[in-house]
Design a protein around this motif. Sequence first.
Motif, PDB file in Angstrom:
ATOM      1  N   SER A   1      -4.706  13.742  13.149  1.00 24.95           N
ATOM      2  CA  SER A   1      -5.692  13.048  11.854  1.00 24.95           C
ATOM      3  C   SER A   1      -6.282  14.145  11.219  1.00 24.95           C
ATOM      4  CB  SER A   1      -6.279  12.135  12.771  1.00 24.95           C
ATOM      5  OG  SER A   1      -5.985  11.228  13.654  1.00 24.95           O
ATOM      6  N   MET A   2      -6.642  15.470  12.073  1.00 22.31           N
ATOM      7  CA  MET A   2      -7.784  15.500  11.486  1.00 22.31           C
ATOM      8  C   MET A   2      -7.332  17.270  11.547  1.00 22.31           C
ATOM      9  SD  MET A   2     -10.008  14.661   9.768  1.00 22.31           S
ATOM     10  CE  MET A   2     -10.739  12.828   9.072  1.00 22.31           C
ATOM     11  N   PRO A   3      -8.005  18.018  10.946  1.00 18.16           N
ATOM     12  CA  PRO A   3      -8.259  18.324   9.849  1.00 18.16           C
ATOM     13  C   PRO A   3      -7.271  18.430   9.101  1.00 18.16           C
ATOM     14  CG  PRO A   3      -8.330  20.636  10.483  1.00 18.16           C
ATOM     15  CD  PRO A   3      -7.727  19.587  11.532  1.00 18.16           C
TER      16      PRO A   3
ATOM     17  N   ASP B   1       0.921  -0.949  -0.561  1.00 18.77           N
ATOM     18  CA  ASP B   1      -0.111  -0.129  -0.109  1.00 18.77           C
ATOM     19  C   ASP B   1       0.533   0.814  -0.005  1.00 18.77           C
ATOM     20  OD1 ASP B   1      -2.785  -0.673  -0.137  1.00 18.77           O
ATOM     21  OD2 ASP B   1      -2.301  -1.630   2.256  1.00 18.77           O
ATOM     22  N   SER B   2       1.367   1.756  -1.499  1.00 12.64           N
ATOM     23  CA  SER B   2       2.260   3.032  -1.492  1.00 12.64           C
ATOM     24  C   SER B   2       1.760   3.353  -2.435  1.00 12.64           C
ATOM     25  CB  SER B   2       3.628   2.278  -1.351  1.00 12.64           C
ATOM     26  OG  SER B   2       4.580   3.398  -1.327  1.00 12.64           O
ATOM     27  N   CYS B   3       2.240   4.977  -2.823  1.00 16.74           N
ATOM     28  CA  CYS B   3       2.882   5.817  -3.867  1.00 16.74           C
ATOM     29  C   CYS B   3       4.494   5.944  -3.960  1.00 16.74           C
ATOM     30  CB  CYS B   3       1.813   7.015  -3.918  1.00 16.74           C
ATOM     31  SG  CYS B   3       0.384   7.142  -3.216  1.00 16.74           S
ATOM     32  N   ALA B   4       4.155   5.725  -5.419  1.00 17.70           N
ATOM     33  CA  ALA B   4       6.154   5.873  -6.014  1.00 17.70           C
ATOM     34  C   ALA B   4       5.948   6.956  -6.214  1.00 17.70           C
ATOM     35  CB  ALA B   4       6.391   4.751  -6.338  1.00 17.70           C
ATOM     36  N   VAL B   5       6.791   8.235  -5.400  1.00 15.21           N
ATOM     37  CA  VAL B   5       7.117   9.774  -6.253  1.00 15.21           C
ATOM     38  C   VAL B   5       8.740   9.342  -6.619  1.00 15.21           C
ATOM     39  CG1 VAL B   5       6.151  12.470  -5.802  1.00 15.21           C
ATOM     40  CG2 VAL B   5       5.381   9.981  -4.973  1.00 15.21           C
ATOM     41  N   GLU B   6       9.036  10.132  -7.705  1.00 12.45           N
ATOM     42  CA  GLU B   6      10.182  10.622  -7.948  1.00 12.45           C
ATOM     43  C   GLU B   6      10.896  12.012  -7.214  1.00 12.45           C
ATOM     44  OE1 GLU B   6      13.555   9.483 -11.489  1.00 12.45           O
ATOM     45  OE2 GLU B   6      11.176   9.679 -12.258  1.00 12.45           O
ATOM     46  N   LEU B   7      11.638  11.877  -6.236  1.00  9.18           N
ATOM     47  CA  LEU B   7      11.769  13.487  -6.243  1.00  9.18           C
ATOM     48  C   LEU B   7      12.697  13.806  -6.276  1.00  9.18           C
ATOM     49  CD1 LEU B   7      10.627  13.046  -2.367  1.00  9.18           C
ATOM     50  CD2 LEU B   7       9.636  13.731  -4.305  1.00  9.18           C
TER      51      LEU B   7
ATOM     52  N   LEU C   1       3.765   7.149   6.683  1.00  2.00           N
ATOM     53  CA  LEU C   1       2.629   7.938   7.276  1.00  2.00           C
ATOM     54  C   LEU C   1       1.865   7.553   8.423  1.00  2.00           C
ATOM     55  CD1 LEU C   1       2.085  10.038   3.817  1.00  2.00           C
ATOM     56  CD2 LEU C   1       3.405  10.814   5.399  1.00  2.00           C
ATOM     57  N   LYS C   2       1.869   7.718   9.330  1.00  2.00           N
ATOM     58  CA  LYS C   2       1.239   7.428  10.601  1.00  2.00           C
ATOM     59  C   LYS C   2       0.179   9.038  11.427  1.00  2.00           C
ATOM     60  CE  LYS C   2       3.166   3.140  12.425  1.00  2.00           C
ATOM     61  NZ  LYS C   2       3.714   2.487  13.181  1.00  2.00           N
ATOM     62  N   HIS C   3      -0.513   7.635  11.815  1.00  2.00           N
ATOM     63  CA  HIS C   3      -1.778   9.031  12.297  1.00  2.00           C
ATOM     64  C   HIS C   3      -1.324   9.277  13.851  1.00  2.00           C
ATOM     65  CE1 HIS C   3      -4.207  10.735   8.614  1.00  2.00           C
ATOM     66  NE2 HIS C   3      -4.013   9.679   8.547  1.00  2.00           N
TER      67      HIS C   3
ATOM     68  N   CYS D   1       4.334   5.286   2.366  1.00  2.00           N
ATOM     69  CA  CYS D   1       3.506   3.934   2.423  1.00  2.00           C
ATOM     70  C   CYS D   1       2.530   4.944   3.765  1.00  2.00           C
ATOM     71  CB  CYS D   1       4.503   3.331   2.759  1.00  2.00           C
ATOM     72  SG  CYS D   1       5.821   2.560   1.913  1.00  2.00           S
ATOM     73  N   GLY D   2       1.532   3.385   4.369  1.00  2.00           N
ATOM     74  CA  GLY D   2       0.577   3.596   5.213  1.00  2.00           C
ATOM     75  C   GLY D   2      -0.469   3.213   4.852  1.00  2.00           C
ATOM     76  N   HIS D   3      -1.579   3.310   5.649  1.00  2.00           N
ATOM     77  CA  HIS D   3      -2.688   2.266   5.547  1.00  2.00           C
ATOM     78  C   HIS D   3      -3.557   3.404   4.899  1.00  2.00           C
ATOM     79  CE1 HIS D   3      -1.339  -1.048   8.441  1.00  2.00           C
ATOM     80  NE2 HIS D   3      -0.957  -0.072   8.791  1.00  2.00           N
ATOM     81  N   SER D   4      -4.653   2.796   4.947  1.00  2.00           N
ATOM     82  CA  SER D   4      -5.905   3.390   4.085  1.00  2.00           C
ATOM     83  C   SER D   4      -6.049   4.704   5.045  1.00  2.00           C
ATOM     84  CB  SER D   4      -7.224   2.673   3.395  1.00  2.00           C
ATOM     85  OG  SER D   4      -7.857   2.927   2.915  1.00  2.00           O
ATOM     86  N   ALA D   5      -6.081   5.581   3.744  1.00  2.00           N
ATOM     87  CA  ALA D   5      -6.973   7.230   4.403  1.00  2.00           C
ATOM     88  C   ALA D   5      -5.408   7.437   5.168  1.00  2.00           C
ATOM     89  CB  ALA D   5      -7.886   6.805   5.211  1.00  2.00           C
ATOM     90  N   SER D   6      -4.378   7.657   5.013  1.00  2.00           N
ATOM     91  CA  SER D   6      -3.632   7.687   5.600  1.00  2.00           C
ATOM     92  C   SER D   6      -2.812   9.001   4.878  1.00  2.00           C
ATOM     93  CB  SER D   6      -2.377   6.929   5.839  1.00  2.00           C
ATOM     94  OG  SER D   6      -1.904   6.739   3.988  1.00  2.00           O
ATOM     95  N   GLY D   7      -3.199   9.774   3.937  1.00  2.00           N
ATOM     96  CA  GLY D   7      -2.996  11.024   2.846  1.00  2.00           C
ATOM     97  C   GLY D   7      -1.466  10.441   1.593  1.00  2.00           C
TER      98      GLY D   7
END
Length: 195
Positions: free
Chosen positions: A177-179, A6-12, A116-118, A20-26
């Motif tokens: 976590s919010m907002p 569960d991840s996004c890969a971004v070329e910086l 990423l952790k909330h 990385c992070g669980h669902s809805a972690s941003g």
Amino acid sequence: GYLPIDSCAVELPAGVTLLCGHSASGKSSLAAILQSRGCRVLGDDIVYLSPSIDKVVIRPGLPWLTLWSDVLELLELSCDESWQTRSAHNEASERFQVPLATPQTDFKAPKQIVLLKHFNEDQMATDSVTDQEREFDLFGCCPLRQFVASMGRLDSTALLIGTCVQQCDFMQISIPSMPVSKARLEELADVVLRG
């Protein structure tokens, strides 16, 4: 021979980073902010890790960035109705699969992992973690971990994850976590770009 995370890969500028992070972690929202700053998104939702001689690489992923309609509005991004996708998670908001400008077509080695952790605080914080905690957290982002365990593939999976953790710098960021706000996402992007 490859492992979904569960991840996004971004070329910086410093190299490929796995968000990385669980669902809805941003992860996707952060990837969209980084893309608006000129970084290339290589994959979203699920990224596949694959062994390659003495390192781990990410395989070409899905050619879109999946964003909730409220995030599109927050980031002032326009979308096409044909990009809409169904979701059972949130009835109040719609999801859109925004095509990537330049989808990944080759294999790339990640240089950094950002987890990423909330948490329920007001301020963002970066936390140090041990190698064992890094491996545990990365395995926790594997949506098929129970399947991997039932198939007796834990040894090869552990080796793949261990190699990935060893080749990458690692940053754990605890985020409120919010907002969710554009300013908060911009702040998070600044932290990730500074490495």
